[in-house]
Design a protein around this motif. Sequence first.
Motif, PDB file in Angstrom:
ATOM      1  N   VAL A  31       0.822  -1.220   0.000  1.00 12.82           N
ATOM      2  CA  VAL A  31       0.000   0.000   0.000  1.00 12.82           C
ATOM      3  C   VAL A  31       0.849   1.261   0.000  1.00 12.82           C
ATOM      4  CG1 VAL A  31      -1.987  -1.097   1.116  1.00 12.82           C
ATOM      5  CG2 VAL A  31      -0.208  -0.047   2.519  1.00 12.82           C
ATOM      6  N   CYS A  32       2.142   1.096   0.145  1.00 15.44           N
ATOM      7  CA  CYS A  32       3.059   2.245   0.160  1.00 15.44           C
ATOM      8  C   CYS A  32       3.686   2.426  -1.222  1.00 15.44           C
ATOM      9  CB  CYS A  32       4.167   2.034   1.178  1.00 15.44           C
ATOM     10  SG  CYS A  32       3.588   1.941   2.877  1.00 15.44           S
ATOM     11  N   SER A  33       3.948   3.679  -1.556  1.00 19.69           N
ATOM     12  CA  SER A  33       4.673   3.966  -2.795  1.00 19.69           C
ATOM     13  C   SER A  33       5.697   5.054  -2.519  1.00 19.69           C
ATOM     14  CB  SER A  33       3.707   4.389  -3.909  1.00 19.69           C
ATOM     15  OG  SER A  33       3.022   5.557  -3.537  1.00 19.69           O
ATOM     16  N   PRO A  34       6.853   4.947  -3.125  1.00 21.64           N
ATOM     17  CA  PRO A  34       7.897   5.955  -2.875  1.00 21.64           C
ATOM     18  C   PRO A  34       7.486   7.313  -3.444  1.00 21.64           C
ATOM     19  CG  PRO A  34       8.593   4.421  -4.574  1.00 21.64           C
ATOM     20  CD  PRO A  34       7.278   3.923  -4.067  1.00 21.64           C
ATOM     21  N   ILE A  35       7.743   8.345  -2.669  1.00 23.84           N
ATOM     22  CA  ILE A  35       7.455   9.710  -3.135  1.00 23.84           C
ATOM     23  C   ILE A  35       8.712  10.566  -3.183  1.00 23.84           C
ATOM     24  CG2 ILE A  35       5.051   9.705  -2.395  1.00 23.84           C
ATOM     25  CD1 ILE A  35       5.998  11.355   0.058  1.00 23.84           C
ATOM     26  N   HIS A  36       9.798  10.057  -2.594  1.00 20.37           N
ATOM     27  CA  HIS A  36      11.029  10.829  -2.559  1.00 20.37           C
ATOM     28  C   HIS A  36      12.204   9.866  -2.435  1.00 20.37           C
ATOM     29  CE1 HIS A  36      13.247  14.584  -1.879  1.00 20.37           C
ATOM     30  NE2 HIS A  36      14.010  13.862  -1.094  1.00 20.37           N
TER      31      HIS A  36
END
Length: 108
Positions: A31-36
């Motif tokens: 459910v997590c996705s990299p944003i930085h």
Amino acid sequence: MFSNISQLCQEYGAVKDIADNTFVPSNVPDVCSPIHLNLVARHGTRSPTKKRMREVDKLATHLELLLRDAKEQNLSLKKVPAWLWGWQSPWKGKVTGGELTNVGEVEL
């Protein structure tokens, strides 16, 4: 500051090869996705490579010839900066290149 500065002039293991199985991926939930993404890289100021030093030496020789030719042909030299007469590469005579400079030591 450093006991053996040559150790700092080598590639770091992380960029050479990661086939030594020391890399362990993170367990990131779906459910997590990299944003930085951050990259931490260490690199200090270095002297030019041997190739660049040779190029600057050639430039100095070429400038000397141009100035001498202009003078012999009685061309106007009013706009030629005084520092250009007799200018030499600051790396003239050096045989190695790419090493960490004193400023580079402080930067690390």
